[in-house]
Every structure is written in C-alpha cells, then in structure tokens.
Scaffold this motif. Structure first.
Motif, short mmCIF file in Angstrom:
data_model
loop_
_atom_site.label_atom_id
_atom_site.label_comp_id
_atom_site.label_asym_id
_atom_site.label_seq_id
_atom_site.Cartn_x
_atom_site.Cartn_y
_atom_site.Cartn_z
N PHE A 156 -22.43 -3.61 -38.77
CA PHE A 156 -21.87 -4.93 -39.01
C PHE A 156 -21.53 -5.55 -37.67
O PHE A 156 -21.04 -4.86 -36.79
N PRO A 157 -21.79 -6.81 -37.42
CA PRO A 157 -22.23 -7.88 -38.32
C PRO A 157 -23.73 -8.17 -38.27
O PRO A 157 -24.14 -9.32 -38.48
N ASP A 158 -24.58 -7.21 -38.03
CA ASP A 158 -26.03 -7.40 -37.96
C ASP A 158 -26.51 -8.19 -39.18
O ASP A 158 -26.18 -7.84 -40.32
N GLN A 159 -27.27 -9.23 -38.94
CA GLN A 159 -27.72 -10.11 -40.01
C GLN A 159 -28.68 -9.44 -40.99
O GLN A 159 -28.87 -9.93 -42.11
N ARG A 160 -29.26 -8.31 -40.62
CA ARG A 160 -30.14 -7.59 -41.55
C ARG A 160 -29.36 -7.11 -42.78
O ARG A 160 -29.95 -6.90 -43.84
N ARG A 168 -27.47 -8.88 -44.45
CA ARG A 168 -27.36 -10.03 -45.36
C ARG A 168 -28.67 -10.35 -46.06
O ARG A 168 -28.73 -11.25 -46.88
N LEU A 169 -29.72 -9.59 -45.74
CA LEU A 169 -31.03 -9.83 -46.35
C LEU A 169 -31.10 -9.22 -47.75
O LEU A 169 -30.52 -8.16 -48.00
N GLN A 180 -25.15 -4.52 -51.71
CA GLN A 180 -25.77 -4.43 -50.39
C GLN A 180 -27.27 -4.74 -50.48
O GLN A 180 -27.81 -5.44 -49.63
N GLY A 220 -27.84 -8.28 -50.31
CA GLY A 220 -27.37 -8.97 -49.11
C GLY A 220 -25.91 -9.34 -49.13
O GLY A 220 -25.46 -10.16 -48.32
#
Length: 165
Positions: A9-13, A15-16, A137, A140
C-alpha cells in the motif's frame, strides 16, 4: 514454489479489478502454491493474486481452524446474512496495522477449484469475513475503505509512523 514480492500500500495495482481466470493449468497451480508460500512468510491468513501484482481472481486462505489451505478461483459472494460481525482486519500489503470492520456474519460463496470445477461454500465468522475481505481486494477495494473516515485516518497515521521507523 517461490516467495513473491508483495505489492505494498498505496500501490495503485491494489485498486485494480482482477480479471477472471479462464485457463486452469499448471501455471495456475504454481501461482496458488506461490501465493500460499508468500502468505505464510508474510505472515497472513489470506492472500489474493493482486497482492503479488497479478490481476487474476485467485484467493488462498489458511485459517487457524481449517485442516488445510484452500484456493478459490473466481470467487463471488452469492448471498449474505443480514446479521453482522465486527472483526479486526489488516493486510499483508499494509503490515502492522489493523482496524475493526463490520461485515456480514455469514456468506455463501461460489468459486472454482484449481481444476475448474465449480463449488458453493457457506461460511460464517472469520471465514466469512476473510471471503468478503479478499473478494473486496479482487474488486480493487482495499480494506481501509471499509473503515469510518475517523478510523481510517487513525490507521493511516499509524501506518505512516511504522514506515518512518
């Protein structure tokens, strides 16, 4: 059997929305084994393919009261109870912090196994919460988004403090 780097976290992956699995082959079985090894090393009780940067709908759970780990491919919640429970949750992608999340006490999950066969599982308590957490998860939705704004702020502050150490 390999440990994979965990997406932090907070890697945008994180949120996919993960893609459905369509090929049930040795690569999928290898992914499930790597997920289990990575989860155990973290340590944790649940992990998704997105936690290691793979946008596929695969979950591995290893709960304290279960006889063995379980892999869920393309899981989806098909029914939830109106009754809720509040349990502390966290993530291997955000180690060291937890927060109380209210979720359905019981769920019914449809999923496929590593061979592609479809199953339905009724779950309650911790297992139900884990299913909801990990399926969020896959969609996302990182667990902190289920916290109240006040609680989320406290968890984020605690995590930032841990990162500075």
């Amino acid at each position: 059997m390999a440990l994979r780097p965990i997406v932090m976290f907070p890697d945008q992956r994180l949120r996919l929305v993960a893609e459905p699995v369509t090929c049930f082959d040795e690569a999928l079985r290898s992914l499930a084994t790597d997920l289990l090894d990575t989860m155990r090393a973290a340590p944790g009780i649940g992990i998704t393919a997105p936690h290691i940067g793979i946008a596929q709908r695969v979950v591995v759970l290893e709960l304290p009261d279960a006889p063995e780990p379980q892999t869920y491919v393309n899981p989806e919640i098909i029914e939830t109870s109106k009754e809720t429970v509040r349990l502390k949750e966290g993530s291997i992608s955000m180690p060291g912090v937890v927060g109380p999340i209210e979720r359905a006490a019981c769920v019914c999950v449809r999923y496929q196994d590593l061979e592609g066969a479809e199953h339905i599982e009724d779950a309650e308590g911790l297992r139900a919460a884990c299913h909801q957490h990990e399926i969020d998860q896959l969609n996302g939705l990182f667990w902190t988004l289920r916290l109240s704004p006040l609680r989320r702020g406290k968890v984020m502050a605690q995590f930032e403090k841990l990162l500075r150490r």
